[in-house]
Write a protein that holds these residues in place. Structure first.
Motif, PDB file in Angstrom:
ATOM      1  N   GLN A  18      57.144  30.736 -28.950  1.00  4.80           N
ATOM      2  CA  GLN A  18      56.791  31.986 -29.619  1.00  4.80           C
ATOM      3  C   GLN A  18      56.222  32.934 -28.575  1.00  4.80           C
ATOM      4  N   GLY A  19      56.316  34.218 -28.827  1.00  2.00           N
ATOM      5  CA  GLY A  19      55.803  35.184 -27.871  1.00  2.00           C
ATOM      6  C   GLY A  19      56.532  36.506 -27.979  1.00  2.00           C
ATOM      7  N   TRP A  20      56.102  37.461 -27.183  1.00  2.00           N
ATOM      8  CA  TRP A  20      56.628  38.812 -27.282  1.00  2.00           C
ATOM      9  C   TRP A  20      58.063  38.935 -26.776  1.00  2.00           C
ATOM     10  N   LEU A  21      58.588  37.891 -26.111  1.00  2.00           N
ATOM     11  CA  LEU A  21      60.009  37.919 -25.774  1.00  2.00           C
ATOM     12  C   LEU A  21      60.842  37.992 -27.044  1.00  2.00           C
ATOM     13  N   TYR A  22      60.320  37.433 -28.115  1.00  2.00           N
ATOM     14  CA  TYR A  22      61.029  37.417 -29.392  1.00  2.00           C
ATOM     15  C   TYR A  22      60.459  38.461 -30.352  1.00  2.00           C
ATOM     16  N   SER A  23      59.145  38.431 -30.540  1.00  2.00           N
ATOM     17  CA  SER A  23      58.538  39.378 -31.470  1.00  2.00           C
ATOM     18  C   SER A  23      57.020  39.227 -31.448  1.00  2.00           C
ATOM     19  N   LYS A  24      56.324  40.310 -31.720  1.00  2.00           N
ATOM     20  CA  LYS A  24      54.900  40.239 -31.996  1.00  2.00           C
ATOM     21  C   LYS A  24      54.717  39.718 -33.417  1.00  2.00           C
ATOM     22  N   ALA A  25      53.476  39.526 -33.841  1.00  2.00           N
ATOM     23  CA  ALA A  25      53.202  39.126 -35.220  1.00  2.00           C
ATOM     24  C   ALA A  25      53.590  40.272 -36.157  1.00  2.00           C
ATOM     25  N   LEU A  26      54.278  39.938 -37.246  1.00  2.00           N
ATOM     26  CA  LEU A  26      54.849  40.944 -38.127  1.00  2.00           C
ATOM     27  C   LEU A  26      54.283  40.835 -39.541  1.00  2.00           C
ATOM     28  N   PRO A  27      54.172  41.967 -40.243  1.00  2.00           N
ATOM     29  CA  PRO A  27      53.881  41.898 -41.675  1.00  2.00           C
ATOM     30  C   PRO A  27      54.978  41.104 -42.384  1.00  2.00           C
ATOM     31  N   PHE A  28      54.661  40.602 -43.578  1.00  2.00           N
ATOM     32  CA  PHE A  28      55.568  39.707 -44.287  1.00  2.00           C
ATOM     33  C   PHE A  28      56.987  40.254 -44.395  1.00  2.00           C
TER      34      PHE A  28
END
Length: 482
Positions: free
Chosen positions: A453-463
């Protein structure tokens, strides 16, 4: 200056008293063999004592173990000790059990020793440039926040005094063990004797009244952090954001870690690194966990029921492990939502294993209920191989600090392969945190790390955004459906 000297004295006494309390506990428990239980106790006390960096045990002056484990090299107490009250003593410059460059002082009681950062003794907030210091009652300087005239320091610690000279204003206070002093450049205070001051009094009073009115108004509008958090918990202002977890071999999104977020009614966000530690320290973290569990199941129940290979990881605090109350809530929530226990991972940090027996009991119940247990931030605390073997852990999360070191000439880059090898030997699955580059992803995948997991894929997102990310990432790929 007298007030600041007094506050410095209180600050120094407070930090030393915390070290005394930790050493008193060790002495009462007669921890002298440096057994694994003794070292675990040193780690626990170091964590609990806010100002203590390390605790050591000696035998005949030689250090036999400390917070980090058994000491094999010849490390002995040195430095002449400064006597304190009630049989305690203080050593400067690391006392021989820490390098002088680390800026440590050592509080000792018999064979037990607590190391504190020297700067902690004088870290008093002040609103004007000044020098704060603390010294022994016989005049030996212990901690200074800057450079000071030795002759003036000697004068200040001999007796309580206050005054000024051509360039400085100063004051000192004496306590049971220490003398403290404050020194300010006289130019900072010279405005007080300026004849123009009297012409400014009406303006100054007006400004002061306006500031007081503003402070009162703001105070009435916003509560303290404790009050705000209590209100936020009552009104369920906490939200769950979801950071995607990727299967490195296929690129599929197989779930997410649920991260707590707090948005106040005025739209402002409070950083988790501010309110989560506060909640832990003030007995509110159980409520935070409960709200997160309810939010996650409410958000994700449809997606989890539709995609049986999807999981959501929820963070569990050390206090949660001790109480075990979260397990009943999770069981009730997933049963009502028709979600499988294996789809709800529980992430615990190394701090949660300080009370290993309690943690082991709670986690065993969670595993028996069907949950996957992951240890978070591995390598940043005190977990050992033997401890990992004894706990019902299925997943090891590699901390971001070790992922950051991949491909760099850093000491931690040498540790990462060993962590991966250890996880393989224990047959643990791995999730690498904080992946930011394709190079990191490639090396981790080739090393046999299963997930990342990490910003290479995505930051934490709303549902809603997470569901969109999940569907787009997995479009055209086979999923396991109900």
């Amino acid at each position: 200056m007298a007030d600041y000297a007094d506050w410095t004295l209180q600050r120094g006494d407070l930090n030393i008293s915390r070290a005394r309390a930790a050493l008193d506990l060790l002495a009462s428990e007669q921890r002298q063999t440096c057994s694994p239980d003794d070292i675990a106790r040193l780690q626990e006390l170091t964590t609990d004592a806010l100002s203590v960096e390390e605790i050591a045990i000696t035998s005949s002056g030689r250090v036999i173990c400390n917070t980090w484990g058994l000491v094999r090299n010849e490390m002995r107490l040195t430095e002449k000790s400064i006597p304190l009250s009630d049989g305690y003593s203080l050593r400067l410059n690391g006392g021989g059990i820490s390098t002088p460059s680390n800026g440590m002082v050592v509080v000792s009681h018999g064979d037990y020793h607590a190391l504190l950062k020297r700067a902690r003794l004088v870290d008093v907030l002040h609103d004007t440039p000044m020098l704060l210091g603390i010294a022994s009652l016989d005049g030996q300087p212990i901690a200074l926040s800057g450079d000071a005239d030795p002759e003036l320091v000697s004068r200040l610690v001999k007796e309580e005094t206050s005054g000024f000279n051509e360039s400085e204003v100063f004051a000192s206070r004496r306590g049971k063990d220490f003398a403290a002093f404050a020194i300010s450049n006289r130019s900072v205070a010279d405005w007080r004797t300026d004849s123009e001051l009297w012409k400014m009094v009406p303006i100054g009073v007006g400004i002061s009244l306006a500031l007081i009115a503003l402070i009162v108004w703001v105070s009435r509008q916003r509560l303290s952090l404790a009050g705000e958090l209590a209100t936020g918990l009552h009104k369920k202002e906490l939200l769950a954001h979801y950071q995607p977890i990727i299967e490195l071999s296929s690129g599929r999104c197989i779930g997410a870690e649920a991260l707590v977020r707090w948005q106040k009614p005025d739209g402002t966000w409070v950083r988790p690194d501010l309110f989560v530690p506060f909640a832990e320290q003030n007995g509110m973290i159980g409520q935070v966990t409960a709200i997160m569990i309810q939010n996650v199941i409410l958000n994700m129940k449809t997606a989890l029921a539709e995609h049986r290979d999807m999981h959501i990881a929820i963070n569990i605090s050390p206090q949660d492990l001790e109480s075990g109350q979260f397990l009943t809530l999770i069981t009730d929530e997933i049963h009502a939502a028709d979600v499988q226990a294996s789809q709800v991972w529980l992430e615990v940090t190394e701090r949660g294993f300080i009370h290993a027996d309690i943690a082991r009991t709670t986690l065993a119940k969670a595993r028996d209920a069907g949950h996957v247990i992951a240890i978070d931030d591995f390598g940043t605390g005190y977990s050992s191989l033997s401890l990992l073997e004894s706990l019902p852990i299925t997943v090891l999360k590699i901390d971001k600090s070790f992922v950051d070191a991949i491909g760099r000439n850093a000491a931690t880059s040498l540790v990462t392969p060993h962590i991966i090898e250890m996880a393989h030997s224990l047959k643990l699955k791995m999730v690498a945190e904080g992946i930011e580059t394709a190079e990191q992803e490639t090396i981790l995948r080739q090393s046999g790390v299963q997930f990342g997991q990490g910003w290479l894929y995505s930051k934490a997102l709303p549902f809603e955004e997470f569901i969109t990310f999940y569907e787009k990432r997995n479009a055209g790929q086979k999923t396991v459906r109900r």
